[in-house]
Design an enzyme around this catalytic site. Structure first.
Site, PDB file in Angstrom:
ATOM      1  N   SER A  86      56.370 -10.424  72.499  1.00  0.00           N
ATOM      2  CA  SER A  86      57.993 -10.861  72.569  1.00  0.00           C
ATOM      3  C   SER A  86      57.888 -12.384  72.624  1.00  0.00           C
ATOM      4  CB  SER A  86      58.406 -10.494  73.761  1.00  0.00           C
ATOM      5  OG  SER A  86      59.788 -10.246  73.443  1.00  0.00           O
ATOM      6  N   GLU A 112      49.378 -14.456  61.310  1.00  0.00           N
ATOM      7  CA  GLU A 112      50.054 -15.508  60.906  1.00  0.00           C
ATOM      8  C   GLU A 112      49.142 -16.942  60.829  1.00  0.00           C
ATOM      9  OE1 GLU A 112      50.634 -14.450  63.515  1.00  0.00           O
ATOM     10  OE2 GLU A 112      51.453 -15.864  64.735  1.00  0.00           O
ATOM     11  N   ASP A 127      53.639 -22.567  72.023  1.00  0.00           N
ATOM     12  CA  ASP A 127      52.231 -22.506  71.189  1.00  0.00           C
ATOM     13  C   ASP A 127      52.231 -23.805  70.363  1.00  0.00           C
ATOM     14  OD1 ASP A 127      54.745 -21.181  69.839  1.00  0.00           O
ATOM     15  OD2 ASP A 127      53.248 -20.574  68.347  1.00  0.00           O
ATOM     16  N   GLU A 157      62.957 -29.283  63.659  1.00  0.00           N
ATOM     17  CA  GLU A 157      62.580 -28.355  64.637  1.00  0.00           C
ATOM     18  C   GLU A 157      62.299 -29.110  65.888  1.00  0.00           C
ATOM     19  OE1 GLU A 157      57.945 -27.589  63.785  1.00  0.00           O
ATOM     20  OE2 GLU A 157      59.240 -25.716  64.579  1.00  0.00           O
TER      21      GLU A 157
HETATM   22  O1  LIG Z   1      52.575 -19.836  63.126  1.00  0.00           O
HETATM   23  C1  LIG Z   1      52.620 -20.270  64.164  1.00  0.00           C
HETATM   24  C2  LIG Z   1      53.420 -20.040  65.015  1.00  0.00           C
HETATM   25  O2  LIG Z   1      54.607 -20.177  64.881  1.00  0.00           O
HETATM   26  C3  LIG Z   1      55.946 -19.844  65.772  1.00  0.00           C
HETATM   27  O3  LIG Z   1      56.058 -20.958  66.805  1.00  0.00           O
HETATM   28  C4  LIG Z   1      57.021 -21.759  66.393  1.00  0.00           C
HETATM   29  O4  LIG Z   1      58.098 -21.636  65.691  1.00  0.00           O
HETATM   30  C5  LIG Z   1      59.063 -20.536  66.348  1.00  0.00           C
HETATM   31  C6  LIG Z   1      60.048 -20.506  65.282  1.00  0.00           C
HETATM   32  O5  LIG Z   1      60.872 -21.814  65.660  1.00  0.00           O
HETATM   33  C7  LIG Z   1      59.274 -20.994  67.678  1.00  0.00           C
HETATM   34  O6  LIG Z   1      60.073 -19.844  68.285  1.00  0.00           O
HETATM   35  C8  LIG Z   1      58.087 -21.219  68.431  1.00  0.00           C
HETATM   36  O7  LIG Z   1      58.523 -21.852  69.806  1.00  0.00           O
HETATM   37  C9  LIG Z   1      57.365 -22.198  67.858  1.00  0.00           C
HETATM   38  O8  LIG Z   1      56.261 -22.869  68.708  1.00  0.00           O
HETATM   39  C10 LIG Z   1      55.734 -18.244  66.098  1.00  0.00           C
HETATM   40  O9  LIG Z   1      56.574 -17.986  66.825  1.00  0.00           O
HETATM   41  C11 LIG Z   1      54.179 -18.135  66.707  1.00  0.00           C
HETATM   42  O10 LIG Z   1      54.292 -16.664  67.043  1.00  0.00           O
HETATM   43  C12 LIG Z   1      53.392 -18.566  65.613  1.00  0.00           C
HETATM   44  O11 LIG Z   1      51.930 -18.167  65.864  1.00  0.00           O
END
Ligand SMILES: OC[C@H]1O[C@H](O[C@H]2O[C@H](CO)[C@@H](O)[C@H](O)[C@H]2O)[C@H](O)[C@@H](O)[C@@H]1O
Length: 563
Positions: A215, A277, A311, A509
């Site tokens: 989640s 991903e 992350d 972002e």
């Molecule tokens: O593909 C790499 C990671 O990308 C996402 O994380 C980042 O973008 C999200 C959307 O803006 C944001 O919720 C998150 O805080 C960012 O670090 C994704 O959520 C990760 O699961 C994915 O591995």
């Protein structure tokens, strides 16, 4: 519109391991491994977002035959050819959509005095139209051809590579939509989430099947609360109560561990293998480990980091020497008790209690007040650190607090997870903490950590949801000093974002603490533009400060010059 109530079905779905058949392609397995390890695309997310041309079973049969014919060692060109034959380009799941409730001139614009800021507010309001995504009917009829999770209502997405919903991003997006008077779009997004809890038992990280075993920080109840605050439609919250309770219990039953005799929540994930991903990235970082078991642990730490939303970051590193030194191989996310997760769960329990009270269900309200009180006790015992004067994450391996700055160390101020009688004392100690760390000295906002690792949730990157947490948290604390600093940081954030926008016509972002108007970088993908939560936070801050804020003194500010 009514929302069906939850049932045993949810429990069954939650613990039942029957993944959608598409998961054999997009979540794990040999096809995913072959394609992702061939590194056909600059961004690993590209492949897992591509639509299937044939049914998954047929695709797997073709894949098995393809591999057998090439003695299990196809060339890169052959793999590319296989992908071109069996998959469509990404983005096929959507049709053009302009939100029906989009307004040219929402009234928040009238509250902004500075003409340039007002124009910027209008531009940001216009960006909602670009970030809207509606699924085509075929997604509902033939979901197994897509990695997207079908939802009934269109959504506003973060932007760039993120063309599906993201759970915690949606909190700031929805707030921005509410300020932009897009109540139907906001409600539709919340209804999607409610139906997702019914189907999955919780809300996945994002709107793809490959995110469905983890989640993100649980902000659904706060989304409902925000919607109700704007619309006064308490019946919406009351109808949703079963589902909100279910999500809360999911976290309390599946994500808690015992520390110092208290139940506290941690981030974790329920799948095996690398992140689909970011598959090759994870395989590469796992090469430092020799056994399959160690590699599996590493994958779990990465996915738990993704569940946290941060992350990646030194916040989740535990080096053998007990510090936050190291790199991704030192990730120990599952062994760190995070302040904000527990602060958010406290908030959820309080809001559920409030909704029950509105519904006239005093017993249920009292039950959730009690749950909130227990979480508060745990936060006080596990996270509050008298010496640091702030809340700290807790390291379960070394059984000690982690005295490293992260904005989430102030999360209880945002969610109200502290004793109001202690406000003066907390204000003095938190402001001293901020002063000692010189957190007010950065022209581009407060960095996410003070560790420079090259990871995107580390120094010098500044993230919109975290600036929001700090600004709202300090404001909530209510002392004159805390409110002044809140406003100073709020102004600085608006001005610095405006400067970036003026130079690039872009909302990013993440931003750069060291450069007024500079955007962020690092991590495993290019900085993304759009951008949902950035716009949401600024629309709210423009509404809040627009009457008093002027750009006339907007020479590059540092520290005290920011006001
Ligand atoms: O593909 C790499 C990671 O990308 C996402 O994380 C980042 O973008 C999200 C959307 O803006 C944001 O919720 C998150 O805080 C960012 O670090 C994704 O959520 C990760 O699961 C994915 O591995």
């Amino acid at each position: 519109r009514t929302i069906a109530t939850t049932s045993n079905l949810i429990q069954k779905r939650l613990y039942d391991d029957t993944d959608p058949v598409t998961c054999q392609i997009y979540c794990y397995g040999p096809l995913l491994h072959t394609v992702q390890m061939a590194r056909l695309y600059k961004d690993s997310k590209t492949f897992v977002d591509m639509k299937l041309k044939n049914r998954p079973e047929e695709t797997m049969e073709d894949y098995n035959a393809f591999m057998a014919k090439r003695n299990n060692s196809p060339t890169e060109a052959e793999i590319r050819d296989f992908v071109d034959t069996h998959f469509e380009e990404r983005g096929k799941e959507f049709e053009p959509w302009i939100p029906d409730d989009w307004k040219e001139h929402p009234s928040f614009l009238d509250a902004i005095n500075d003409p340039d800021l007002r124009q910027w507010g209008a531009d940001l309001n216009g960006i909602w139209k670009e970030l809207g995504r509606k699924m085509i009917d075929d997604v509902h009829k033939n979901p197994e051809f897509y990695s997207i999770i079908p939802v009934d209502h269109p959504v506003i997405v973060p932007g760039g590579r993120f063309i599906e919903f993201y759970y915690w991003d949606s909190y700031w997006i929805i707030r921005g939509l509410l300020y932009s008077e897009m109540f139907d779009t906001a409600r539709g997004m919340i209804e999607n989430f409610l139906s997702i809890v019914q189907r999955f038992g919780f809300i996945p990280n994002g709107g793809r099947v490959y995110y469905s075993k983890r989640s993100q920080p649980p902000l659904l109840t706060a989304m409902v609360h925000a919607y109700v605050e704007f619309t006064k439609d308490y019946s919406f919250a009351i109808d949703a109560l079963d589902i909100l309770e279910h999500e809360f219990e999911y976290w309390m039953n599946n994500h808690t561990v015992q520390v110092k005799g208290y139940d506290v929540a941690i981030y974790k994930d329920a799948s095996t293998g690398p992140r689909p991903e970011s598959y090759s990235e994870d395989v590469i970082s796992s090469s430092d480990f020799s056994t399959d078991e160690e590699k599996e642990h590493h994958y779990s730490e990465l996915k738990a980091g993704a569940e946290s939303g941060m992350d990646f970051s030194a916040r989740w590193f535990i080096h053998e020497n007990g510090t936050n030194d190291g790199n991704l191989t030192n990730l120990k996310t599952r062994s760190i008790v995070p302040v904000e997760l527990n602060a958010i769960l406290y908030w959820n329990a309080k809001m559920i209690a409030e909704f029950h009270d509105k519904a006239g269900n005093k017993a249920k309200s009292a039950e959730y007040e009690l749950k909130a009180a227990k979480i508060l006790e745990a936060i006080q015992a596990v996270h509050w650190n008298e010496e640091a004067g702030v809340w700290l994450d807790y390291d379960m391996i070394n059984q000690k607090p982690r005295n490293y700055f992260v904005p989430t160390n102030l999360a209880p101020l945002w969610t109200g997870a502290y004793n109001r009688n202690d406000s003066e004392k907390i204000s003095a100690s938190v402001l001293k903490y901020i002063d000692d760390l010189k957190l007010d000295s950065y022209p581009g906002g407060v960095p996410n950590t003070l560790a420079q690792t090259g990871e995107q949730w580390d120094f010098p990157n500044v993230w919109p949801p975290m600036q929001y947490l700090l600004v709202v948290g300090l404001d909530n604390l209510g002392t004159v000093e805390a409110k002044n600093l809140s406003k100073k940081w709020g102004y600085r954030w608006v001005k610095s974002n405006f400067e970036a926008y003026k130079q690039t016509q872009t909302m990013f972002e993440k931003y750069d603490a060291l450069r007024f108007g500079g955007h962020g970088g690092g991590g495993e993908y290019e900085v993304q533009k759009g951008f949902g939560w950035s716009n949401g936070v600024i629309v709210e801050f423009l509404t809040k400060y627009g009457g008093e804020l002027s750009l006339s003194n907007s020479a590059v500010p540092t520290g005290d010059d920011a006001l």
